[in-house]
Each structure stands twice: as C-alpha cells, then as structure tokens.
Design an enzyme around this catalytic site. Structure first.
Site, PDB file in Angstrom:
ATOM      1  N   SER A   7      19.358  30.767  63.676  1.00  0.00           N
ATOM      2  CA  SER A   7      19.856  32.001  63.060  1.00  0.00           C
ATOM      3  C   SER A   7      21.203  32.352  63.680  1.00  0.00           C
ATOM      4  O   SER A   7      21.291  32.608  64.880  1.00  0.00           O
ATOM      5  CB  SER A   7      18.870  33.143  63.309  1.00  0.00           C
ATOM      6  OG  SER A   7      19.547  34.381  63.188  1.00  0.00           O
ATOM      7  N   HIS A  32      20.131  29.518  59.297  1.00  0.00           N
ATOM      8  CA  HIS A  32      19.518  30.768  58.843  1.00  0.00           C
ATOM      9  C   HIS A  32      20.559  31.901  58.911  1.00  0.00           C
ATOM     10  O   HIS A  32      21.176  32.123  59.953  1.00  0.00           O
ATOM     11  CB  HIS A  32      18.329  31.072  59.761  1.00  0.00           C
ATOM     12  CG  HIS A  32      17.487  32.241  59.374  1.00  0.00           C
ATOM     13  ND1 HIS A  32      16.447  32.162  58.473  1.00  0.00           N
ATOM     14  CD2 HIS A  32      17.515  33.531  59.795  1.00  0.00           C
ATOM     15  CE1 HIS A  32      15.865  33.336  58.351  1.00  0.00           C
ATOM     16  NE2 HIS A  32      16.502  34.203  59.137  1.00  0.00           N
ATOM     17  N   ASP A  34      21.094  35.939  58.353  1.00  0.00           N
ATOM     18  CA  ASP A  34      20.379  37.212  58.269  1.00  0.00           C
ATOM     19  C   ASP A  34      21.251  38.282  57.630  1.00  0.00           C
ATOM     20  O   ASP A  34      22.213  38.757  58.237  1.00  0.00           O
ATOM     21  CB  ASP A  34      19.958  37.651  59.677  1.00  0.00           C
ATOM     22  CG  ASP A  34      18.789  36.841  60.191  1.00  0.00           C
ATOM     23  OD1 ASP A  34      17.757  36.783  59.488  1.00  0.00           O
ATOM     24  OD2 ASP A  34      18.908  36.248  61.284  1.00  0.00           O
ATOM     25  N   MET A  36      21.617  42.022  56.357  1.00  0.00           N
ATOM     26  CA  MET A  36      20.996  43.343  56.589  1.00  0.00           C
ATOM     27  C   MET A  36      21.908  44.435  56.037  1.00  0.00           C
ATOM     28  O   MET A  36      23.132  44.349  56.192  1.00  0.00           O
ATOM     29  CB  MET A  36      20.791  43.570  58.089  1.00  0.00           C
ATOM     30  CG  MET A  36      20.002  42.467  58.766  1.00  0.00           C
ATOM     31  SD  MET A  36      19.602  42.883  60.462  1.00  0.00           S
ATOM     32  CE  MET A  36      19.006  41.298  61.052  1.00  0.00           C
ATOM     33  N   HIS A  65      18.189  34.986  54.484  1.00  0.00           N
ATOM     34  CA  HIS A  65      17.105  35.967  54.615  1.00  0.00           C
ATOM     35  C   HIS A  65      17.657  37.341  54.249  1.00  0.00           C
ATOM     36  O   HIS A  65      18.459  37.913  54.982  1.00  0.00           O
ATOM     37  CB  HIS A  65      16.612  35.890  56.077  1.00  0.00           C
ATOM     38  CG  HIS A  65      15.545  36.872  56.440  1.00  0.00           C
ATOM     39  ND1 HIS A  65      15.150  37.070  57.743  1.00  0.00           N
ATOM     40  CD2 HIS A  65      14.782  37.710  55.688  1.00  0.00           C
ATOM     41  CE1 HIS A  65      14.179  37.976  57.772  1.00  0.00           C
ATOM     42  NE2 HIS A  65      13.957  38.386  56.541  1.00  0.00           N
ATOM     43  N   MET A  67      17.409  41.013  54.015  1.00  0.00           N
ATOM     44  CA  MET A  67      16.738  42.241  54.469  1.00  0.00           C
ATOM     45  C   MET A  67      17.496  43.411  53.862  1.00  0.00           C
ATOM     46  O   MET A  67      18.169  44.187  54.551  1.00  0.00           O
ATOM     47  CB  MET A  67      16.754  42.295  56.009  1.00  0.00           C
ATOM     48  CG  MET A  67      15.782  41.302  56.622  1.00  0.00           C
ATOM     49  SD  MET A  67      16.183  40.911  58.330  1.00  0.00           S
ATOM     50  CE  MET A  67      17.369  39.617  58.090  1.00  0.00           C
ATOM     51  N   MET A 136       7.276  37.324  59.362  1.00  0.00           N
ATOM     52  CA  MET A 136       8.113  37.922  60.415  1.00  0.00           C
ATOM     53  C   MET A 136       7.262  38.126  61.666  1.00  0.00           C
ATOM     54  O   MET A 136       6.199  38.753  61.610  1.00  0.00           O
ATOM     55  CB  MET A 136       8.670  39.276  59.962  1.00  0.00           C
ATOM     56  CG  MET A 136       9.739  39.218  58.880  1.00  0.00           C
ATOM     57  SD  MET A 136      11.135  38.149  59.268  1.00  0.00           S
ATOM     58  CE  MET A 136      11.785  38.902  60.767  1.00  0.00           C
ATOM     59  N   GLY A 141      15.649  43.238  62.075  1.00  0.00           N
ATOM     60  CA  GLY A 141      16.797  44.095  62.396  1.00  0.00           C
ATOM     61  C   GLY A 141      17.696  43.523  63.481  1.00  0.00           C
ATOM     62  O   GLY A 141      18.908  43.660  63.395  1.00  0.00           O
ATOM     63  N   GLY A 144      16.722  38.663  69.572  1.00  0.00           N
ATOM     64  CA  GLY A 144      16.407  38.895  70.975  1.00  0.00           C
ATOM     65  C   GLY A 144      15.198  39.784  71.226  1.00  0.00           C
ATOM     66  O   GLY A 144      14.982  40.225  72.348  1.00  0.00           O
ATOM     67  N   ASP A 174       9.809  33.781  62.029  1.00  0.00           N
ATOM     68  CA  ASP A 174      11.135  34.289  62.391  1.00  0.00           C
ATOM     69  C   ASP A 174      10.965  35.487  63.318  1.00  0.00           C
ATOM     70  O   ASP A 174      10.374  36.498  62.923  1.00  0.00           O
ATOM     71  CB  ASP A 174      11.858  34.701  61.095  1.00  0.00           C
ATOM     72  CG  ASP A 174      13.265  35.220  61.320  1.00  0.00           C
ATOM     73  OD1 ASP A 174      13.771  35.140  62.454  1.00  0.00           O
ATOM     74  OD2 ASP A 174      13.858  35.701  60.330  1.00  0.00           O
ATOM     75  N   GLY A 175      11.516  35.342  64.538  1.00  0.00           N
ATOM     76  CA  GLY A 175      11.518  36.454  65.486  1.00  0.00           C
ATOM     77  C   GLY A 175      10.793  36.099  66.774  1.00  0.00           C
ATOM     78  O   GLY A 175       9.591  35.816  66.757  1.00  0.00           O
ATOM     79  N   GLY A 176      11.558  36.057  67.858  1.00  0.00           N
ATOM     80  CA  GLY A 176      10.953  35.782  69.159  1.00  0.00           C
ATOM     81  C   GLY A 176      10.464  34.351  69.314  1.00  0.00           C
ATOM     82  O   GLY A 176       9.611  34.073  70.160  1.00  0.00           O
TER      83      GLY A 176
HETATM   84  C1  DX5 Z   1      15.471  39.469  62.771  1.00  0.00           C
HETATM   85  C2  DX5 Z   1      16.094  38.297  62.059  1.00  0.00           C
HETATM   86  C3  DX5 Z   1      15.912  37.047  62.824  1.00  0.00           C
HETATM   87  C4  DX5 Z   1      16.586  37.045  64.184  1.00  0.00           C
HETATM   88  C5  DX5 Z   1      15.803  36.155  65.099  1.00  0.00           C
HETATM   89  O1  DX5 Z   1      15.545  40.566  61.979  1.00  0.00           O
HETATM   90  O2  DX5 Z   1      15.496  38.118  60.796  1.00  0.00           O
HETATM   91  O3  DX5 Z   1      16.284  35.898  62.070  1.00  0.00           O
HETATM   92  O4  DX5 Z   1      17.920  36.597  64.129  1.00  0.00           O
HETATM   93  O5  DX5 Z   1      16.303  36.305  66.394  1.00  0.00           O
HETATM   94  P1  DX5 Z   1      15.510  35.784  67.692  1.00  0.00           P
HETATM   95  O6  DX5 Z   1      15.193  34.327  67.460  1.00  0.00           O
HETATM   96  O7  DX5 Z   1      16.474  35.988  68.805  1.00  0.00           O
HETATM   97  O8  DX5 Z   1      14.274  36.610  67.785  1.00  0.00           O
HETATM   98 ZN    ZN Z   2      15.835  36.143  59.746  1.00  0.00          ZN
END
Ligand code: DX5
Ligand code: ZN
Length: 218
Positions: A7, A32, A34, A36, A65, A67, A136, A141, A144, A174-176
């Site tokens: 991402s 990826h 993102d 937003m 993605h 959002m 998710m 948002g 990290g 996706d996420g963490g």
């Molecule tokens: C969060 C995004 C993710 C984000 C993941 O809202 O959709 O794609 O960039 O970031 P990490 O891998 O650092 O959790």
């Molecule tokens: Zn994402």
C-alpha cells in the site's frame, strides 16, 4: 501463490515512481492505492490523478481501494486512470451487485470490502459477482494501526461463503499485516495481503519488507 500488495499510503511521495519500481523488482504482485474522501473515513488521500501516475510507473495491477461515499460517481474516472481492481465498501453501496457489475463493464476486476464492525452477512448478496473480497483488519483511514485479531473469524467465514458459492475470488486482508499477523490470515483463508508500514517503513528497505512477509507465510 499468495499475492502481496504494497500500500503506497506509507510511501515517500517525493519518490513515488522509484518506490513503486522497487516494489516491482522485489516481487510485489500488485500495488494497493488507498483512496479516502474525508467523509466515509476521517482522512483525505489520493484520487484518479495519482492512480494515473502509478499506471505510468509500473506494469503491475493497480489494486484500488475506494474508501469514499458514492463510489459509483467515480468508477469511470478510476478505470480510465488505469485501475485494474476497484474495491468498494459494502457500507457505501446500496446496490452492491449492480456496482460490481458496473466495475466489470468498465474492464476492471470488482472487489467488495467491509469495515470491522460490519458483519460478514452483509457481503452475502455480493459474493456471486465479486472477483475479490477484502476483509479490513483495521478501521480504515490510516496506515500503521494495530491488527484487529477479532477479524480472523470473519476471514474464515468469508472463506466459507466463497467456497460454498464456488467462487475462486481473491480473499484479501488489509490493515496491520506484518510478519507477526500474515500467516494467521493465510490460515484463516486469505490469499492476498496488503501492507503499508511493514513494507515502506521496514528498517532495511522495501525489498527486505516484502521478503520478510513472504518468508512469514510458511
Ligand atoms: C487503511 C488502508 C490500508 C493501510 C494499511 O485504511 O486501507 O491499506 O494503508 O496500512 P498498514 O499495513 O500500515 O496497516
Ligand atoms: Zn487499503
């Protein structure tokens, strides 16, 4: 083989092209992006203009993605900018099957995703048409954030829904995602893994971050 989708939310935007090229030569499968809007999620990031720049920087599929509220208004712009996969949130799409079909008619793969508090059942109408389902594992948002372990049963539940429907769609998380969490997701049935921090903020660089994630998939 499992898909790794870096991402760019954690990339150095003064060197975006170089960083994407580094991902590509390190064996990333997708990139990826993102998107937003400051309304569906608290943060504001990028739009079709950046997708178009990514398109010129790499031949890899662009995993976009969305959002954003009213994603249907922008599908054509993202498709024209070079998106390969367009993933929309089920919370933003009252007519999810129609939206997925519209994405496919634009020549893209159609993805559907859901927030951590949305139950897997909300996806059921979308399952037959989806090319990708994204679970998710943080509140969308920001990059990290910490992985929400309670989402693992949902990954397994979506795995069952796809298998029952005979749909070979990718199941993405996706996420963490890190070396400590990626394999639990694979074991629950995920096949595609998004990571920002674990790749772009790896102390030894992007290639080492991608390698570490692959090695953690045992
Ligand atoms: C969060 C995004 C993710 C984000 C993941 O809202 O959709 O794609 O960039 O970031 P990490 O891998 O650092 O959790
Ligand atoms: Zn994402």
């Amino acid at each position: 083989m499992e898909i790794i989708s870096p991402s760019i939310l954690s990339a150095d935007f003064t060197r975006l092209g170089e960083q994407i090229a580094e991902c590509e030569s390190a064996g990333a499968d997708w990139i990826h992006v993102d998107v937003m809007d400051g309304a569906f999620v608290p943060n504001i990031t990028m739009g079709p203009f950046i997708v178009e720049a990514c398109r010129r920087a790499t031949g890899l599929p662009l995993d976009v993605h969305l959002m954003i509220e009213h994603p249907e208004k922008y599908l054509e712009a993202f498709a024209k900018a070079g998106a390969s996969i367009l993933t929309v949130h089920v919370e933003t799409c009252p007519e999810i099957t129609a939206t997925l079909k519209e994405i496919q008619a634009l020549g893209c793969k159609a993805g559907v995703t859901l927030n951590p508090e949305t139950p897997a059942e909300a996806l059921e109408p979308a399952i037959p048409a989806a090319d990708l389902v994204l679970v998710m594992t943080v509140h969308p948002g920001y990059s990290g954030q910490s992985f929400i372990r309670e989402q693992l049963p949902k990954v397994a539940q979506v795995r069952r829904l796809l298998d029952q429907a005979g749909n070979p769609a990718w199941l993405e998380v996706d996420g963490g995602i890190s070396t400590g969490t990626i394999d639990q997701c694979r074991k629950a049935g995920a096949t595609a893994f998004v990571a920002a921090k674990a790749i772009f903020n790896h102390s030894e660089g992007i290639a080492a971050g991608i390698r570490a994630l692959r090695n953690a998939l045992c």
